[in-house]
Design a protein around this motif. Structure first.
Motif, PDB file in Angstrom:
ATOM      1  N   UNK A 185      35.055   3.689  50.314  1.00 48.50           N
ATOM      2  CA  UNK A 185      33.704   3.683  49.767  1.00 48.50           C
ATOM      3  C   UNK A 185      32.662   3.697  50.888  1.00 48.50           C
ATOM      4  N   UNK A 186      31.513   4.287  50.592  1.00 50.15           N
ATOM      5  CA  UNK A 186      30.374   4.202  51.504  1.00 50.15           C
ATOM      6  C   UNK A 186      30.406   5.164  52.672  1.00 50.15           C
ATOM      7  N   UNK A 187      31.185   6.231  52.564  1.00 50.27           N
ATOM      8  CA  UNK A 187      31.215   7.263  53.602  1.00 50.27           C
ATOM      9  C   UNK A 187      31.136   8.629  52.929  1.00 50.27           C
ATOM     10  N   UNK A 188      30.866   9.649  53.714  1.00 48.99           N
ATOM     11  CA  UNK A 188      30.958  11.011  53.214  1.00 48.99           C
ATOM     12  C   UNK A 188      29.673  11.627  52.704  1.00 48.99           C
TER      13      UNK A 188
ATOM     14  N   UNK B  94      33.780  13.885  47.158  1.00 42.80           N
ATOM     15  CA  UNK B  94      32.794  12.914  46.673  1.00 42.80           C
ATOM     16  C   UNK B  94      33.448  11.619  46.189  1.00 42.80           C
ATOM     17  N   UNK B  95      34.742  11.456  46.440  1.00 39.48           N
ATOM     18  CA  UNK B  95      35.416  10.200  46.140  1.00 39.48           C
ATOM     19  C   UNK B  95      35.509   9.852  44.677  1.00 39.48           C
ATOM     20  N   UNK B  96      35.615  10.842  43.817  1.00 38.68           N
ATOM     21  CA  UNK B  96      35.690  10.586  42.384  1.00 38.68           C
ATOM     22  C   UNK B  96      36.933   9.844  41.939  1.00 38.68           C
ATOM     23  N   UNK B  97      37.958   9.838  42.748  1.00 37.87           N
ATOM     24  CA  UNK B  97      39.187   9.076  42.529  1.00 37.87           C
ATOM     25  C   UNK B  97      40.005   9.515  41.323  1.00 37.87           C
ATOM     26  N   UNK B  98      39.843  10.758  40.908  1.00 36.05           N
ATOM     27  CA  UNK B  98      40.712  11.273  39.845  1.00 36.05           C
ATOM     28  C   UNK B  98      42.067  11.679  40.414  1.00 36.05           C
TER      29      UNK B  98
END
Length: 166
Positions: A100-103, A82-86
């Motif tokens: 961003x903007x995919x998935x 989910x691209x949380x970027x942790x």
């Protein structure tokens, strides 16, 4: 983007960027000049995922999208990320990069645009499955890149340093 503090990271029209890590460029060579014995020396440092034995990114991911595999690779499952970027925050080298903007987020909450998906080196999973070498190994002009079990990599390094069996 929601929330508004989330930074948009869109590299979809910058896929040819090669002077930094991106969601589409999983390796770049950083060049540094160091002084050794009073002489300047140029050092080329490959910046890429080190596929940690105990990857903090896999231990942190709340969705289970990052996992270490028996072949030594640490991979991100882009179908559930989910691209949380942790993950780049806990990565010692800040390797994973977000698109961003995919998935999956677009299917769950499309009006929020989504945080996207995190990407990083996956040991060229598709190439390896086809019996090919990873791209970094194939492209290395000096033949110093290798892949395999950690014990094999360490043994090879020790041989090069003259500290192991020939």
């Amino acid at each position: 983007m929601y929330p508004s503090r989330v930074k948009v990271e869109d590299f979809s029209d910058k896929r040819d960027v090669d002077d930094r890590l991106t969601p589409y460029n999983w390796l770049f060579i950083q060049t540094a000049v160091v002084c050794k014995d009073g002489r300047d020396l140029t050092v080329n440092i490959p910046r890429r995922c080190m596929h940690c034995a105990h990857p903090p990114c896999a231990e942190l991911c709340p969705w289970g999208a990052v996992a270490a595999f028996p072949d030594g690779a640490v991979r991100i499952d882009d179908s559930i990320c989910l691209g949380g970027a942790k993950c780049p925050t806990v990565c010692p080298w800040h390797i994973p990069q977000r698109q961003t903007g995919v998935g999956l987020y677009l299917e769950l909450a499309p009006s929020f645009a989504g945080n996207g998906v995190m990407y990083k080196c996956d040991h060229c999973q598709a190439r390896m499955a086809a019996g090919e070498k990873p791209a970094c190994i194939e492209a290395c002009p000096n033949g110093v890149q290798s892949i395999g079990p950690r014990s094999m990599i360490v043994a090879g390094l020790l041989r090069r340093l003259g500290r192991g069996k020939a």
